[in-house]
Design an enzyme around this catalytic site. Structure first.
Site, PDB file in Angstrom:
ATOM      1  N   LYS A 113     -17.867   2.695 -61.195  1.00  0.00           N
ATOM      2  CA  LYS A 113     -17.533   4.201 -61.024  1.00  0.00           C
ATOM      3  C   LYS A 113     -18.067   4.685 -62.747  1.00  0.00           C
ATOM      4  O   LYS A 113     -18.366   3.517 -62.788  1.00  0.00           O
ATOM      5  CB  LYS A 113     -15.923   4.728 -61.605  1.00  0.00           C
ATOM      6  CG  LYS A 113     -15.991   6.383 -60.421  1.00  0.00           C
ATOM      7  CD  LYS A 113     -15.898   5.855 -59.355  1.00  0.00           C
ATOM      8  CE  LYS A 113     -15.130   7.576 -58.706  1.00  0.00           C
ATOM      9  NZ  LYS A 113     -14.403   7.337 -57.732  1.00  0.00           N
ATOM     10  N   GLY A 156      -7.679  21.818 -53.476  1.00  0.00           N
ATOM     11  CA  GLY A 156      -8.316  21.548 -53.245  1.00  0.00           C
ATOM     12  C   GLY A 156      -9.629  21.937 -52.048  1.00  0.00           C
ATOM     13  O   GLY A 156      -8.971  21.615 -50.701  1.00  0.00           O
ATOM     14  N   GLY A 163     -13.009  21.133 -51.375  1.00  0.00           N
ATOM     15  CA  GLY A 163     -14.641  20.286 -51.897  1.00  0.00           C
ATOM     16  C   GLY A 163     -14.489  19.421 -50.509  1.00  0.00           C
ATOM     17  O   GLY A 163     -14.688  19.989 -49.762  1.00  0.00           O
ATOM     18  N   ASN A 164     -15.469  18.781 -50.931  1.00  0.00           N
ATOM     19  CA  ASN A 164     -16.267  18.292 -49.355  1.00  0.00           C
ATOM     20  C   ASN A 164     -14.504  17.201 -49.143  1.00  0.00           C
ATOM     21  O   ASN A 164     -14.257  17.026 -47.838  1.00  0.00           O
ATOM     22  CB  ASN A 164     -16.729  16.696 -49.799  1.00  0.00           C
ATOM     23  CG  ASN A 164     -17.515  16.083 -49.222  1.00  0.00           C
ATOM     24  OD1 ASN A 164     -16.561  14.911 -48.779  1.00  0.00           O
ATOM     25  ND2 ASN A 164     -18.368  15.347 -48.297  1.00  0.00           N
ATOM     26  N   GLY A 167     -11.597  17.643 -49.961  1.00  0.00           N
ATOM     27  CA  GLY A 167     -10.479  18.718 -49.311  1.00  0.00           C
ATOM     28  C   GLY A 167     -10.495  19.300 -47.702  1.00  0.00           C
ATOM     29  O   GLY A 167      -9.531  19.838 -46.797  1.00  0.00           O
ATOM     30  N   TYR A 168     -11.843  20.399 -47.974  1.00  0.00           N
ATOM     31  CA  TYR A 168     -13.169  20.692 -46.779  1.00  0.00           C
ATOM     32  C   TYR A 168     -12.628  20.255 -45.584  1.00  0.00           C
ATOM     33  O   TYR A 168     -12.300  20.536 -44.210  1.00  0.00           O
ATOM     34  CB  TYR A 168     -13.976  21.624 -46.796  1.00  0.00           C
ATOM     35  CG  TYR A 168     -14.503  21.742 -45.456  1.00  0.00           C
ATOM     36  CD1 TYR A 168     -13.935  23.059 -45.021  1.00  0.00           C
ATOM     37  CD2 TYR A 168     -15.553  21.229 -44.810  1.00  0.00           C
ATOM     38  CE1 TYR A 168     -14.585  23.285 -43.361  1.00  0.00           C
ATOM     39  CE2 TYR A 168     -16.290  21.180 -43.362  1.00  0.00           C
ATOM     40  CZ  TYR A 168     -15.559  22.748 -42.971  1.00  0.00           C
ATOM     41  OH  TYR A 168     -15.988  22.938 -41.588  1.00  0.00           O
TER      42      TYR A 168
HETATM   43  P1  NAD Z   1     -15.680  18.277 -54.936  1.00  0.00           P
HETATM   44  O1  NAD Z   1     -16.945  18.267 -56.314  1.00  0.00           O
HETATM   45  O2  NAD Z   1     -16.695  18.354 -53.919  1.00  0.00           O
HETATM   46  O3  NAD Z   1     -14.641  19.302 -54.902  1.00  0.00           O
HETATM   47  C1  NAD Z   1     -13.394  19.277 -55.783  1.00  0.00           C
HETATM   48  C2  NAD Z   1     -12.622  20.348 -55.461  1.00  0.00           C
HETATM   49  O4  NAD Z   1     -11.297  20.207 -56.796  1.00  0.00           O
HETATM   50  C3  NAD Z   1     -12.967  21.687 -55.361  1.00  0.00           C
HETATM   51  O5  NAD Z   1     -13.061  22.883 -54.267  1.00  0.00           O
HETATM   52  C4  NAD Z   1     -12.192  22.438 -56.880  1.00  0.00           C
HETATM   53  O6  NAD Z   1     -12.534  23.599 -56.429  1.00  0.00           O
HETATM   54  C5  NAD Z   1     -11.073  21.966 -56.632  1.00  0.00           C
HETATM   55  N1  NAD Z   1     -10.217  22.361 -57.949  1.00  0.00           N
HETATM   56  C6  NAD Z   1     -10.541  21.577 -59.131  1.00  0.00           C
HETATM   57  N2  NAD Z   1      -9.727  21.859 -59.498  1.00  0.00           N
HETATM   58  C7  NAD Z   1      -8.924  22.270 -59.511  1.00  0.00           C
HETATM   59  C8  NAD Z   1      -7.332  22.884 -59.632  1.00  0.00           C
HETATM   60  N3  NAD Z   1      -6.802  22.262 -61.116  1.00  0.00           N
HETATM   61  N4  NAD Z   1      -6.615  23.573 -58.499  1.00  0.00           N
HETATM   62  C9  NAD Z   1      -7.301  23.378 -57.056  1.00  0.00           C
HETATM   63  N5  NAD Z   1      -8.077  22.975 -56.995  1.00  0.00           N
HETATM   64  C10 NAD Z   1      -8.776  22.177 -57.255  1.00  0.00           C
HETATM   65  O7  NAD Z   1     -14.769  16.510 -55.237  1.00  0.00           O
HETATM   66  P2  NAD Z   1     -14.823  15.784 -53.869  1.00  0.00           P
HETATM   67  O8  NAD Z   1     -15.818  15.154 -53.582  1.00  0.00           O
HETATM   68  O9  NAD Z   1     -14.271  16.570 -52.006  1.00  0.00           O
HETATM   69  O10 NAD Z   1     -13.672  15.014 -54.783  1.00  0.00           O
HETATM   70  C11 NAD Z   1     -12.108  15.481 -54.536  1.00  0.00           C
HETATM   71  C12 NAD Z   1     -11.457  14.146 -54.879  1.00  0.00           C
HETATM   72  O11 NAD Z   1     -11.395  12.868 -53.829  1.00  0.00           O
HETATM   73  C13 NAD Z   1     -11.887  13.663 -56.539  1.00  0.00           C
HETATM   74  O12 NAD Z   1     -10.224  12.875 -56.345  1.00  0.00           O
HETATM   75  C14 NAD Z   1     -12.522  12.631 -56.233  1.00  0.00           C
HETATM   76  O13 NAD Z   1     -12.463  11.428 -57.063  1.00  0.00           O
HETATM   77  C15 NAD Z   1     -11.652  11.913 -55.013  1.00  0.00           C
HETATM   78  N6  NAD Z   1     -12.510  11.445 -53.608  1.00  0.00           N
HETATM   79  C16 NAD Z   1     -13.781  11.892 -52.905  1.00  0.00           C
HETATM   80  C17 NAD Z   1     -14.786  11.194 -51.873  1.00  0.00           C
HETATM   81  C18 NAD Z   1     -15.711  11.461 -51.755  1.00  0.00           C
HETATM   82  O14 NAD Z   1     -16.435  10.921 -50.742  1.00  0.00           O
HETATM   83  N7  NAD Z   1     -16.452  12.597 -51.817  1.00  0.00           N
HETATM   84  C19 NAD Z   1     -14.173   9.260 -51.711  1.00  0.00           C
HETATM   85  C20 NAD Z   1     -12.916   9.320 -52.090  1.00  0.00           C
HETATM   86  C21 NAD Z   1     -12.690   9.858 -53.214  1.00  0.00           C
END
Ligand code: NAD
Length: 423
Positions: free
Chosen positions: A109, A221, A223-224, A226-227
């Site tokens: 990471k 959340g 983002g990628n 959550g959406y």
């Molecule tokens: P992202 O940056 O696309 O989205 C993060 C989201 O979290 C945003 O909508 C932001 O507004 C929101 N957020 C931040 N702080 C917040 C809070 N206190 N309350 C509510 N919402 C809040 O990131 P992502 O890629 O969606 O990753 C999210 C999580 O999933 C992380 O922990 C990441 O390590 C994990 N993850 C991501 C992937 C991936 O493929 N992108 C894979 C495995 C795990």
């Protein structure tokens, strides 16, 4: 307690269950000790020119946890809270996650301490390229394969791949995953983490005998991860009653139209603003209130340590599906277990992303691309196999989902280390 201390505690909690599986107790102890420390942590300070001509420095890290099952693999995060402690924890979770789904990878990471919102696109490109030059000495298709994480995506992977290839003077698309399709990315990668989570939701519903229409879900959340989780679960018929971003949460008891929420989020930027312009359409609630909603399924999909000993007692959901990495602390886990709330852990629920990253790497190494249907069906198969194996251990040993997942992963990691004589 920092995230790394959390993961060490999680390893300690399952060590006793591994004793039945390994005759050589001394070697087991030594392997577990090695797994509690990343093999290497690379650190640097990146210096870039800002658009105004001044220079600015940024701390950056890459933790390479364990490569006994294959090359290190894990994302790159751009966030002000990135720290050595955090990348060490996240790289350890990656080793565990890759072992859970059975892909031939170890864990890695990386991250940069930066708030990307403060930088222009040109500055972000210079920063991504500077980071790739730093990485170029110790990543590669058979060494360590980075991918996107919080605040990074295909755009950053394209800049980093380009810079890496400039340094090495050869085309090596398999060095980074999560790339745009045009540069060797895989169909289905963008939505893969959310899709994997939606499969876990479906498998769990089958186990508990509930139907999607009768199941309410709240997602922290948007983002990628959550959406896509919300969108795919909603398409399957689940009722997504609340979603949040860092500005607040939108709540509608009879269920949100996720496509409309996404359209508004792209248009207005934050949920707080959407609630303001949409008048009575949504109820705006605090992030903390979202966690305490009386829903069937709660899905933390933002950052780590969202559910701690402070708020765990107020959780009313029946099941938590961890889509973020490390959203529930070990102290919170104990409270949730006592309150009979099931927690399906991150190392299973969000493993869809790394699984499709693995498919992307395989496609790049073969110089061939798969159809999207193949990506999704192979993902489903791997998630189902991991889900079923964990459920078997859970029943057999009468432990939580998390402990069962760790037993499965640590058994695979320790076996690989023993075979290599690394303990
Ligand atoms: P992202 O940056 O696309 O989205 C993060 C989201 O979290 C945003 O909508 C932001 O507004 C929101 N957020 C931040 N702080 C917040 C809070 N206190 N309350 C509510 N919402 C809040 O990131 P992502 O890629 O969606 O990753 C999210 C999580 O999933 C992380 O922990 C990441 O390590 C994990 N993850 C991501 C992937 C991936 O493929 N992108 C894979 C495995 C795990």
């Amino acid at each position: 307690m920092g995230a790394f201390a959390n993961v060490l505690k999680q390893i300690d909690e399952v060590a006793v269950f591994l004793e039945d599986d390994f005759e050589d107790k001394k070697a087991l102890k030594s392997a577990l000790k090695n797994l509690k420390k990343p093999q290497k942590v690379h650190k640097t300070t990146l210096k870039i020119k800002l658009d105004n001509g001044k220079t600015r420095t940024f701390k950056a890290f890459r933790s390479q946890h364990n490569n006994s099952r294959g090359p290190y693999k894990g994302g790159i995060r751009f966030h002000p809270n990135v720290s050595e402690d955090e990348v060490k924890a996240l790289s350890t979770w990656m080793s565990i996650k890759n072992a859970v789904v059975g892909v031939a990878y170890g864990g890695g990471k990386g991250g940069i301490v930066v708030d990307p919102k403060e930088l222009s696109e040109a500055e972000l490109e210079r920063l991504s390229r500077a980071y790739a030059r730093f990485l170029s000495k110790f990543v590669g298709p058979w060494i360590d394969i980075p991918a996107p994480d919080v605040n990074t995506g295909g755009r950053e992977m394209a800049w980093m791949l380009d810079e890496y290839e400039k340094v090495h003077k050869q085309s090596t698309p398999a060095t980074f995953t999560g790339k745009p399709i045009e540069l060797g990315g895989s169909l289905g990668r963008t939505e893969a983490t959310g899709r994997g989570g939606s499969y876990v939701l479906e498998f769990d519903s089958a186990l508990t005998g509930v139907t999607p229409v009768k199941t309410s879900v709240a997602v922290q959340g948007f983002g990628n991860v959550g959406y896509w989780f919300s969108k795919l679960a909603s398409d399957m018929g689940y009722r997504i009653v609340a979603v949040s971003d860092s500005s607040g949460a939108l709540y509608v008891k009879k269920g949100l139209n996720i496509d409309k929420v996404k359209e508004d989020k792209d248009k207005y930027g934050s949920f707080e603003k959407i609630a303001k312009v949409s008048k009575d359409k949504y109820k705006l609630i605090d992030n903390e209130d979202l966690l305490g909603l009386g829903v069937d399924i709660l899905v933390p999909a933002a950052l780590e340590n969202a559910i701690t000993k402070k708020n765990a007692g107020g959780i009313k959901a029946k099941t938590i599906i961890e889509m973020a990495n490390g959203p529930v602390t070990p102290e919170a886990d104990t409270i949730l277990e006592k309150n009979k709330i099931e927690v399906i852990p991150d190392v299973l629920s969000n493993a869809g992303g790394v699984t499709v990253s693995y498919f992307e790497w395989v496609q790049n190494l073969h110089g061939y691309s798969w159809k999207e249907d193949r990506v999704n069906s192979e993902l489903r198969e791997m998630m189902k196999k991991a889900f079923d194996s964990i459920f078997e251990i859970k029943k057999q040993k009468n432990v939580t989902w998390r402990k069962a997942a760790y037993i499965l992963a640590l058994k695979r990691l320790v076996t690989a280390m023993m075979l290599r004589g690394r303990c």
